[in-house]
Structure formats: C-alpha cells, structure tokens
Design a protein around this motif. Structure first.
Motif, PDB file in Angstrom:
ATOM      1  N   GLY A   1       0.770  -1.227   0.000  1.00 31.34           N
ATOM      2  CA  GLY A   1       0.000   0.000   0.000  1.00 31.34           C
ATOM      3  C   GLY A   1       0.804   1.282   0.000  1.00 31.34           C
ATOM      4  O   GLY A   1       0.240   2.372  -0.165  1.00 31.34           O
ATOM      5  N   LEU A   2       2.124   1.213   0.174  1.00 34.00           N
ATOM      6  CA  LEU A   2       2.931   2.424   0.234  1.00 34.00           C
ATOM      7  C   LEU A   2       3.126   3.001  -1.166  1.00 34.00           C
ATOM      8  O   LEU A   2       3.572   2.303  -2.077  1.00 34.00           O
ATOM      9  N   GLN A   3       2.801   4.280  -1.312  1.00 34.55           N
ATOM     10  CA  GLN A   3       2.911   4.950  -2.596  1.00 34.55           C
ATOM     11  C   GLN A   3       3.750   6.223  -2.469  1.00 34.55           C
ATOM     12  O   GLN A   3       3.904   6.777  -1.387  1.00 34.55           O
ATOM     13  N   LEU A   4       4.263   6.658  -3.611  1.00 31.93           N
ATOM     14  CA  LEU A   4       4.864   7.982  -3.711  1.00 31.93           C
ATOM     15  C   LEU A   4       4.143   8.700  -4.838  1.00 31.93           C
ATOM     16  O   LEU A   4       4.143   8.250  -5.979  1.00 31.93           O
ATOM     17  N   ARG A   5       3.531   9.831  -4.496  1.00 29.35           N
ATOM     18  CA  ARG A   5       2.804  10.618  -5.492  1.00 29.35           C
ATOM     19  C   ARG A   5       3.651  11.825  -5.868  1.00 29.35           C
ATOM     20  O   ARG A   5       4.146  12.553  -5.000  1.00 29.35           O
ATOM     21  N   VAL A   6       3.830  12.046  -7.170  1.00 29.69           N
ATOM     22  CA  VAL A   6       4.699  13.111  -7.675  1.00 29.69           C
ATOM     23  C   VAL A   6       3.867  14.083  -8.506  1.00 29.69           C
ATOM     24  O   VAL A   6       3.215  13.668  -9.482  1.00 29.69           O
ATOM     25  N   THR A   7       3.867  15.364  -8.124  1.00 26.94           N
ATOM     26  CA  THR A   7       3.116  16.366  -8.874  1.00 26.94           C
ATOM     27  C   THR A   7       3.973  16.939  -9.998  1.00 26.94           C
ATOM     28  O   THR A   7       5.186  16.720 -10.045  1.00 26.94           O
ATOM     29  N   HIS A   8       3.346  17.704 -10.898  1.00 22.56           N
ATOM     30  CA  HIS A   8       4.086  18.299 -12.002  1.00 22.56           C
ATOM     31  C   HIS A   8       5.112  19.322 -11.497  1.00 22.56           C
ATOM     32  O   HIS A   8       6.074  19.647 -12.205  1.00 22.56           O
TER      33      HIS A   8
ATOM     34  N   SER B   1       2.224   8.226   0.631  1.00 22.24           N
ATOM     35  CA  SER B   1       0.869   7.979   1.127  1.00 22.24           C
ATOM     36  C   SER B   1       0.652   6.474   1.207  1.00 22.24           C
ATOM     37  O   SER B   1       1.419   5.683   0.638  1.00 22.24           O
ATOM     38  N   LEU B   2      -0.384   6.098   1.949  1.00 19.53           N
ATOM     39  CA  LEU B   2      -0.732   4.684   2.065  1.00 19.53           C
ATOM     40  C   LEU B   2      -2.114   4.493   1.458  1.00 19.53           C
ATOM     41  O   LEU B   2      -3.074   5.157   1.862  1.00 19.53           O
ATOM     42  N   PHE B   3      -2.230   3.591   0.471  1.00 17.49           N
ATOM     43  CA  PHE B   3      -3.511   3.324  -0.182  1.00 17.49           C
ATOM     44  C   PHE B   3      -3.941   1.916   0.183  1.00 17.49           C
ATOM     45  O   PHE B   3      -3.220   0.940  -0.050  1.00 17.49           O
ATOM     46  N   ARG B   4      -5.119   1.793   0.789  1.00 21.10           N
ATOM     47  CA  ARG B   4      -5.653   0.492   1.177  1.00 21.10           C
ATOM     48  C   ARG B   4      -7.144   0.437   0.915  1.00 21.10           C
ATOM     49  O   ARG B   4      -7.829   1.466   0.907  1.00 21.10           O
ATOM     50  N   ARG B   5      -7.642  -0.774   0.689  1.00 18.52           N
ATOM     51  CA  ARG B   5      -9.091  -0.999   0.622  1.00 18.52           C
ATOM     52  C   ARG B   5      -9.523  -1.610   1.941  1.00 18.52           C
ATOM     53  O   ARG B   5      -8.912  -2.553   2.435  1.00 18.52           O
ATOM     54  N   VAL B   6     -10.555  -1.038   2.538  1.00 20.83           N
ATOM     55  CA  VAL B   6     -11.021  -1.496   3.840  1.00 20.83           C
ATOM     56  C   VAL B   6     -12.319  -2.267   3.662  1.00 20.83           C
ATOM     57  O   VAL B   6     -12.678  -2.661   2.550  1.00 20.83           O
ATOM     58  N   LYS B   7     -13.053  -2.459   4.731  1.00 19.55           N
ATOM     59  CA  LYS B   7     -14.294  -3.241   4.689  1.00 19.55           C
ATOM     60  C   LYS B   7     -15.226  -2.717   3.605  1.00 19.55           C
ATOM     61  O   LYS B   7     -15.448  -1.527   3.478  1.00 19.55           O
ATOM     62  N   GLY B   8     -15.754  -3.647   2.836  1.00 13.58           N
ATOM     63  CA  GLY B   8     -16.656  -3.271   1.754  1.00 13.58           C
ATOM     64  C   GLY B   8     -15.915  -2.898   0.486  1.00 13.58           C
ATOM     65  O   GLY B   8     -16.546  -2.488  -0.499  1.00 13.58           O
ATOM     66  N   GLY B   9     -14.596  -3.018   0.509  1.00 10.53           N
ATOM     67  CA  GLY B   9     -13.808  -2.720  -0.681  1.00 10.53           C
ATOM     68  C   GLY B   9     -13.620  -1.240  -0.953  1.00 10.53           C
ATOM     69  O   GLY B   9     -13.164  -0.853  -2.037  1.00 10.53           O
ATOM     70  N   LEU B  10     -13.976  -0.397   0.025  1.00 13.23           N
ATOM     71  CA  LEU B  10     -13.852   1.040  -0.176  1.00 13.23           C
ATOM     72  C   LEU B  10     -12.388   1.469  -0.099  1.00 13.23           C
ATOM     73  O   LEU B  10     -11.654   1.044   0.800  1.00 13.23           O
ATOM     74  N   PRO B  11     -11.944   2.312  -1.034  1.00 15.61           N
ATOM     75  CA  PRO B  11     -10.549   2.757  -1.022  1.00 15.61           C
ATOM     76  C   PRO B  11     -10.328   3.855   0.019  1.00 15.61           C
ATOM     77  O   PRO B  11     -11.173   4.709   0.219  1.00 15.61           O
ATOM     78  N   GLU B  12      -9.177   3.797   0.680  1.00 16.65           N
ATOM     79  CA  GLU B  12      -8.783   4.817   1.648  1.00 16.65           C
ATOM     80  C   GLU B  12      -7.320   5.188   1.374  1.00 16.65           C
ATOM     81  O   GLU B  12      -6.486   4.329   1.136  1.00 16.65           O
ATOM     82  N   ARG B  13      -7.062   6.483   1.378  1.00 21.56           N
ATOM     83  CA  ARG B  13      -5.679   6.934   1.208  1.00 21.56           C
ATOM     84  C   ARG B  13      -5.305   7.842   2.374  1.00 21.56           C
ATOM     85  O   ARG B  13      -6.034   8.765   2.729  1.00 21.56           O
ATOM     86  N   MET B  14      -4.132   7.587   2.956  1.00 24.51           N
ATOM     87  CA  MET B  14      -3.641   8.385   4.066  1.00 24.51           C
ATOM     88  C   MET B  14      -2.299   9.009   3.692  1.00 24.51           C
ATOM     89  O   MET B  14      -1.365   8.304   3.322  1.00 24.51           O
TER      90      MET B  14
END
Length: 393
Positions: free
Chosen positions: A33-40, A47-60
């Motif tokens: 789930g560990l990501q690196l987001r790069v802007t222009h 950030s951390l991207f995970r799917r929680v209960k019900g398959g809903l995406p969450e990003r922290m």
C-alpha cells in the motif's frame, strides 16, 4: 501493478515530474500500500492506499520526501497496515498518529514519571538540551530512526566530544525510547544496535603553574555567584550538581560542616569546610535572600549552567598572558572601554602576530568544571593525604 519500484533514495530522487496538470503514482515493491505521489511541480509525497471493509478505497498522507525518509515511511506504513488488519479504520489510525507525542513533549512526560527520580537528572536535562532537542525535538517518537541517533553521535565524535560524553547521550536516548516502549508508545528502540564509544579516563587537573593564573582571573570575575561557585567547587571537591543545589539549611558554619543529604551513590555525606570555604559562605550568608547558596532566575531557584562563566575565566587569562608578552617585547596594548572581552582577545592576538610573538600556552586548554574535583584530589595526594581521605573527600 504499474509503476512498482523498489523505493531507494537514489531512485526517488531521480524521478522526473509528470507533465503539467498530471500526477504520477509509484508503488513500493516492499511495503503493501505504500505509494509515492509526484506532482508536475516535483513535490513528492508518501501515502498509504488500502481498501477497507466493503472494498472502499482509503488513502492516508504520510509525509513528504525527502523530509520523511523511505525507512520512516515504510515503518509508518507498516504500523498503519497492522492497525487496519486488526480492524481499525484508517481515519481513526490517522487521528491516533496525530496524537502521538513529539520527542520534546514525551521528554516532559519522561521527566515527570521517571527523570526526576534520577540522581543525575540535571545532567540528563543538559544533555537533552545540548544534543537531542534540536535534531529530534519536533519529530514524532515513531519517526526517529537508528540512522538519526547514529548521525547525532557521529557528529559529536567529529566535534571532538569525549567518548564518555557520547556514551552518556546514547544512554539517555536509549532510556527515553525504552520508556516509550514500556508506556506503549513504541515497539522498537532506535538506539538498539548502536555501539558505545571507547571511553578514556580523564586525568586533567590544574597544574602548579596554572593555579595562580586561574585564581587571578577568577578574582576578576564580576559575577560573585559564578566566582564563589567555582571557588567552593575547588575547595570542597564536591560534585557539580551538589554544589549547584547547595542550601543554607545544609550548612553548619559553627562546626564547619556541609551536610549533603543525597549524593550520586544515594548516601548522605559530610564535607568539612576549610576556613577559606567557610569565609566565602559567611560573606554570602550576609546577603542571602533565598534557600540556595547560589540562587538563579529559573524555575529551580538555583544556578543551573555556569559554563559561560567558566569560559570567561580562561578568556580573561588568555588576554592577560598575551598582553604580558606584548609588553615584554616593548609593545603596548590596552582594552578599549566599549570593547568586548572576545574582541580584545582577537585584537591582542593580531597585535602579537604582527610583532611575530609566540603566544602558545597563553590559553589554558582542555580544562572542564569537573576537573576542579580532580584538582583537589591531586593536590591532596601531593601533600601526602591517604587514599582513604582523598576518596572520602
């Protein structure tokens, strides 16, 4: 998964920003789930991207690179992943992380719950202020890494700090994070695995040719609290903390005894006051306004840090010695009314250099406040005192 790479400092540093209006996302090959987001604009954010209960995406959002290191991001991501696996909602985890204390805030708790019980607590406070507070104070406890601690200790070594001093700072850091584990803030101690430094026992004390210079400069000290503190430290041979905390109710001038109720080894001690030490105390008692022999303006009520006064002793002496050599060579030097002591020393050094004078030895080097304690013992030994008497003193 597209754009999956092994996060390394070299790899993330060389990532190019996407075109205007776009954002590139890279996934760490090692941490779920560990990501690196790069802007222009080139801003890189973990950030951390995970799917929680019900398959809903969450990003922290975790923090920006390189202010947050890859190791810190992985450690934080692993902690959040663990919380999520146990059923916690990412939003709740984020609130908990925001509530995690900084190192400085935790040090205040450490003081109240543990530190003030230690005999050497004032020394620990000084070590924290001098070496740990600036590089670590604002950081969250969990964000401190072994590399950060190692860098602090390595910098101290590069600055020429003694091995014992470095080891004391290492021990303090280990104690702080050890209590953080005990009190359920952390699970790992970042000091673990950092080796202690070789400690060489000091044997420095004021020599016979240095004592007259020391006393002459000390006699010119304008701050009588600082002046008397150093004289009594030398005449009693007591530990720095005990002299700083000396109270009037511990002094029996009639019998010439200073009763230290609590020493470093946990036992009380009676110190016999020489006539010179008693005379200083009598003079101070006449103008005493509080419980402490050496009062201070801080919360403790007593003098805390005499280092600046200690430096002034050797600054004054150095200036005196340089001026003597200038005058012996037929030159003249006088301190200007609006000139600081340091500026006078600088000007005197320049004059001596222009006159091609050797000023080696004009400054008494490598002397510390604690060396006053060793000085008393060394001179007692020279006068034939037994080891038992010296040890008791």
């Amino acid at each position: 998964m597209g754009n999956t790479i092994n996060f390394t400092k070299a790899a993330l540093t060389t990532l190019l920003p996407p075109e205007l209006g776009k954002r590139a996302v890279y996934h760490d090959a090692k941490t779920t789930g560990l990501q690196l987001r790069v802007t222009h604009a080139g801003v890189k954010t973990f950030s951390l991207f995970r799917r929680v209960k019900g398959g809903l995406p969450e990003r922290m959002t975790l923090g920006r690179f390189p202010d947050m290191s890859i190791e810190q991001a992985r450690k934080l991501a692993a902690r959040v992943n663990s919380e999520i696996e146990e059923g916690s909602n990412p939003a709740e985890v984020k609130r908990a992380l925001k509530g995690e204390p900084s190192v400085s805030t935790f040090f205040e708790e450490y003081e109240k719950r543990h530190g003030m019980k230690k005999k050497s607590w004032s020394d620990d406070q000084q070590r924290f202020r001098d070496y740990l507070e600036k590089p670590l104070g604002m950081k969250k406890l969990s964000s401190v890494t072994r590399e950060m601690i190692g860098r602090i200790l390595s910098d101290m070594e590069s600055e020429g700090k003694a091995g014992a001093t470095i080891n004391n700072v290492r021990a303090l850091a280990s104690g702080i994070f050890g209590k953080a584990i005990e009190w359920s803030y952390l699970t790992e101690n970042p000091v673990k695995g950092i080796k202690t430094r070789k400690s060489i026992k000091r044997d420095r004390f004021l020599q016979s040719n240095e004592l007259p210079r020391f006393f002459a400069s000390l006699g010119d000290e304008p701050n009588d609290t600082i002046r008397d503190y150093f004289i009594l430290s030398l005449l009693t041979g007591a530990r720095r903390a005990n002299v700083l905390e000396m109270r009037w109710n511990q002094i029996n001038l009639a019998d010439g005894i200073w009763r230290i109720p609590d020493t470093k080894n946990g036992t009380p001690q009676n110190v016999t006051l020489s006539p010179e030490a008693a005379a200083i105390l009598v003079a101070r008692k006449a103008n005493a306004k509080g419980p402490f022999v050496f009062p201070g303006d801080g919360a403790s009520g007593h003098l805390i840090e005499p280092k600046k006064g200690w430096k002034r002793i050797f600054d004054r002496d150095e200036l005196t010695q340089i001026v003597l050599r200038i005058e012996a060579a037929g030159g003249k030097f006088s301190k200007q009314d609006d000139e600081s002591l340091l500026d006078s020393i600088k000007r005197a050094r320049q004059d001596a250099t222009q006159m091609k004078l050797d000023i080696e030895g004009c400054r008494m080097e490598d002397l510390r406040i604690h060396d006053l304690r060793r000085t008393l013992g060394s001179w007692q030994a020279k006068q034939g005192a037994s080891l038992a008497i010296i040890g008791k003193r």
